[in-house]
Design a protein around this motif. Sequence first.
Motif, PDB file in Angstrom:
ATOM      1  N   ILE A   1       0.903  -1.261  -0.003  1.00  0.00           N
ATOM      2  CA  ILE A   1      -0.276  -0.309   0.112  1.00  0.00           C
ATOM      3  C   ILE A   1       0.855   1.308  -0.142  1.00  0.00           C
ATOM      4  N   ASP A   2       0.150   2.053  -0.466  1.00  0.00           N
ATOM      5  CA  ASP A   2       0.891   2.812  -0.107  1.00  0.00           C
ATOM      6  C   ASP A   2       1.406   4.491   0.527  1.00  0.00           C
ATOM      7  N   LEU A   3       0.227   4.141   1.663  1.00  0.00           N
ATOM      8  CA  LEU A   3       0.042   5.001   2.666  1.00  0.00           C
ATOM      9  C   LEU A   3      -0.853   4.487   4.057  1.00  0.00           C
ATOM     10  N   TYR A   4      -0.369   4.664   5.309  1.00  0.00           N
ATOM     11  CA  TYR A   4      -1.116   4.569   5.819  1.00  0.00           C
ATOM     12  C   TYR A   4      -1.378   5.195   7.122  1.00  0.00           C
ATOM     13  N   THR A   5      -2.462   5.303   7.963  1.00  0.00           N
ATOM     14  CA  THR A   5      -2.876   6.113   9.020  1.00  0.00           C
ATOM     15  C   THR A   5      -3.295   5.336  10.259  1.00  0.00           C
ATOM     16  N   ASP A   6      -2.815   6.071  11.314  1.00  0.00           N
ATOM     17  CA  ASP A   6      -1.644   5.449  12.285  1.00  0.00           C
ATOM     18  C   ASP A   6      -2.064   6.338  13.465  1.00  0.00           C
ATOM     19  N   GLN A   7      -1.615   5.084  14.673  1.00  0.00           N
ATOM     20  CA  GLN A   7      -1.552   6.613  15.329  1.00  0.00           C
ATOM     21  C   GLN A   7      -0.406   6.851  16.288  1.00  0.00           C
ATOM     22  N   LEU A   8       0.094   7.758  16.614  1.00  0.00           N
ATOM     23  CA  LEU A   8       1.904   8.104  17.560  1.00  0.00           C
ATOM     24  C   LEU A   8       2.420   6.557  17.880  1.00  0.00           C
ATOM     25  N   THR A   9       1.587   6.239  18.543  1.00  0.00           N
ATOM     26  CA  THR A   9       2.454   5.362  19.480  1.00  0.00           C
ATOM     27  C   THR A   9       2.515   4.150  19.380  1.00  0.00           C
ATOM     28  N   THR A  10       2.511   3.875  17.546  1.00  0.00           N
ATOM     29  CA  THR A  10       2.807   2.274  16.961  1.00  0.00           C
ATOM     30  C   THR A  10       3.684   2.787  16.275  1.00  0.00           C
ATOM     31  N   SER A  11       3.445   3.563  14.843  1.00  0.00           N
ATOM     32  CA  SER A  11       4.541   4.500  13.816  1.00  0.00           C
ATOM     33  C   SER A  11       5.427   5.094  14.708  1.00  0.00           C
ATOM     34  N   LEU A  12       5.592   5.647  15.695  1.00  0.00           N
ATOM     35  CA  LEU A  12       6.691   6.444  16.181  1.00  0.00           C
ATOM     36  C   LEU A  12       8.234   5.642  16.388  1.00  0.00           C
ATOM     37  N   PRO A  13       7.755   4.571  17.150  1.00  0.00           N
ATOM     38  CA  PRO A  13       9.290   3.400  16.973  1.00  0.00           C
ATOM     39  C   PRO A  13      10.001   3.120  15.223  1.00  0.00           C
ATOM     40  N   LEU A  14       8.750   3.485  14.631  1.00  0.00           N
ATOM     41  CA  LEU A  14       9.385   2.958  13.166  1.00  0.00           C
ATOM     42  C   LEU A  14       9.819   3.740  12.596  1.00  0.00           C
ATOM     43  N   ILE A  15       9.657   5.046  13.136  1.00  0.00           N
ATOM     44  CA  ILE A  15       9.829   6.055  12.887  1.00  0.00           C
ATOM     45  C   ILE A  15      11.070   6.705  12.448  1.00  0.00           C
ATOM     46  N   ARG A  16      11.609   5.967  14.289  1.00  0.00           N
ATOM     47  CA  ARG A  16      13.059   6.657  14.800  1.00  0.00           C
ATOM     48  C   ARG A  16      13.800   5.705  13.926  1.00  0.00           C
ATOM     49  N   ALA A  17      13.232   4.485  13.184  1.00  0.00           N
ATOM     50  CA  ALA A  17      13.863   3.494  13.744  1.00  0.00           C
ATOM     51  C   ALA A  17      14.372   4.218  11.602  1.00  0.00           C
ATOM     52  N   GLY A  18      14.167   4.821  10.922  1.00  0.00           N
ATOM     53  CA  GLY A  18      13.954   5.233   9.987  1.00  0.00           C
ATOM     54  C   GLY A  18      13.618   4.069   8.347  1.00  0.00           C
ATOM     55  N   LYS A  19      12.616   3.278   8.971  1.00  0.00           N
ATOM     56  CA  LYS A  19      11.653   1.961   8.366  1.00  0.00           C
ATOM     57  C   LYS A  19      10.245   3.252   7.847  1.00  0.00           C
ATOM     58  N   ILE A  20       9.898   4.028   8.303  1.00  0.00           N
ATOM     59  CA  ILE A  20       8.728   4.760   7.397  1.00  0.00           C
ATOM     60  C   ILE A  20       8.956   5.764   7.961  1.00  0.00           C
ATOM     61  N   ARG A  21       8.071   6.924   6.931  1.00  0.00           N
ATOM     62  CA  ARG A  21       8.262   8.600   6.859  1.00  0.00           C
ATOM     63  C   ARG A  21       7.025   8.906   7.206  1.00  0.00           C
ATOM     64  N   PRO A  22       7.089   9.901   8.157  1.00  0.00           N
ATOM     65  CA  PRO A  22       5.163  10.779   7.896  1.00  0.00           C
ATOM     66  C   PRO A  22       5.098  12.012   7.450  1.00  0.00           C
ATOM     67  N   LEU A  23       3.883  11.862   7.116  1.00  0.00           N
ATOM     68  CA  LEU A  23       3.657  12.847   6.178  1.00  0.00           C
ATOM     69  C   LEU A  23       2.753  14.068   6.428  1.00  0.00           C
ATOM     70  N   LEU A  24       2.382  13.002   7.564  1.00  0.00           N
ATOM     71  CA  LEU A  24       0.714  14.161   7.612  1.00  0.00           C
ATOM     72  C   LEU A  24       0.027  14.310   9.381  1.00  0.00           C
ATOM     73  N   ILE A  25       0.242  14.924  10.243  1.00  0.00           N
ATOM     74  CA  ILE A  25      -0.613  14.676  11.261  1.00  0.00           C
ATOM     75  C   ILE A  25      -1.607  15.148  11.381  1.00  0.00           C
ATOM     76  N   LEU A  26      -2.835  14.621  11.514  1.00  0.00           N
ATOM     77  CA  LEU A  26      -4.515  14.315  10.918  1.00  0.00           C
ATOM     78  C   LEU A  26      -4.880  15.345  12.447  1.00  0.00           C
ATOM     79  N   GLY A  27      -4.350  16.335  12.226  1.00  0.00           N
ATOM     80  CA  GLY A  27      -4.947  17.653  13.524  1.00  0.00           C
ATOM     81  C   GLY A  27      -4.340  19.314  12.831  1.00  0.00           C
ATOM     82  N   PRO A  28      -4.777  19.808  13.878  1.00  0.00           N
ATOM     83  CA  PRO A  28      -4.630  21.560  13.531  1.00  0.00           C
ATOM     84  C   PRO A  28      -3.798  22.112  13.583  1.00  0.00           C
ATOM     85  N   ASN A  29      -2.861  21.060  14.413  1.00  0.00           N
ATOM     86  CA  ASN A  29      -1.638  21.836  15.101  1.00  0.00           C
ATOM     87  C   ASN A  29      -0.403  20.795  14.655  1.00  0.00           C
TER      88      ASN A  29
END
Length: 325
Positions: free
Chosen positions: A201-229
């Motif tokens: 798949i191209d994109l995935y919508t997730d909670q920060l708690t589960t994605s953050l370790p993978l982001i820090r490990a460089g396995k996935i990239r964050p594109l957008l925070i689904l909130g106003p700030n």
Amino acid sequence: MKTKRRELFGVGLAGAAAAMTGMPAVAQNFPSKPVRWIVPFAPAGNYDVTSRIVAEAMSRRLGQTVLVDNRPGAGGVVGLDAAVAAPADGYTVVMASFSVLGIAPYMAGKSSMVPLFAPISILTTVPTLIVTRADSRFPDMKAALAEAKAKPGTVSIGHSGNGTINHVADLQLQASENVKFNIIPYRGSGPGLADLMAGQIDLYTDQLTTSLPLIRAGKIRPLLILGPNRITQLPDVPSLKDLGIKPFDGSTTAGVLARAETPAAALDVLNAAVVAALNDDDVKRKLVDLGAEVRPTSRADFAAHLKEMEAVVAELVKSGLLKPE
């Protein structure tokens, strides 16, 4: 259909309001025995970990043990049913979000369970974000939205299950930007993130708690925070407002509730204990480390949040974007 929608999401918070006023006082020694805290999901997940952290601190405040009881199944409805079946005496509480109380029952063709419960306090809000794999063809979210608009249905985006807040956020983004994604539901974040990293798949919508370790490990990239700030954990990731998208709150806000008929005096005691626990420095640190924003609130503020979510989901139902399975 309009009548059905009113039944599901137009009932308001009559039950919660009734619990806040006019109920008989409980004995001054409440609680005089352990309190059961139902978690409507399996152990080791975010709901479970959050519940155990808060329940331990509540126990010290109340002078009684707060026992966590995991009752997973049917998107959280099994746990809610267990809470409804318990006496309305304040000795059984349940952790839930609006997706569990209102959306999961609707997706199963049932009425919202919001009126069956009295809000005690919000616990935490966990940011939701859109991520992609490290070598994705999309350099940023603008590029992904541009392709979704130019080639409707060709950009795939996964989420952790129909009726989840993640699913609702995808629908809100799609409606707001007048684009069409190929939206794919998964049975939880684990399988979805695995498919993302495998290039399925191209994109995935997730909670920060589960994605953050993978982001820090460089396995996935964050594109957008689904909130106003923007959020402190990922200060360089744009928010909806940053991209000129009409802001909405796609985060997961969960709290603790009791049966609607629970005496107001007991609810007040429980609210004070939850708020005190959430204001404890050690509790705050542990919850923030999970990627959560700690949000102790009044009973009325939690009720207002649920009412706001009812309006959001009712609009998605009215537009035909959110339908029962």
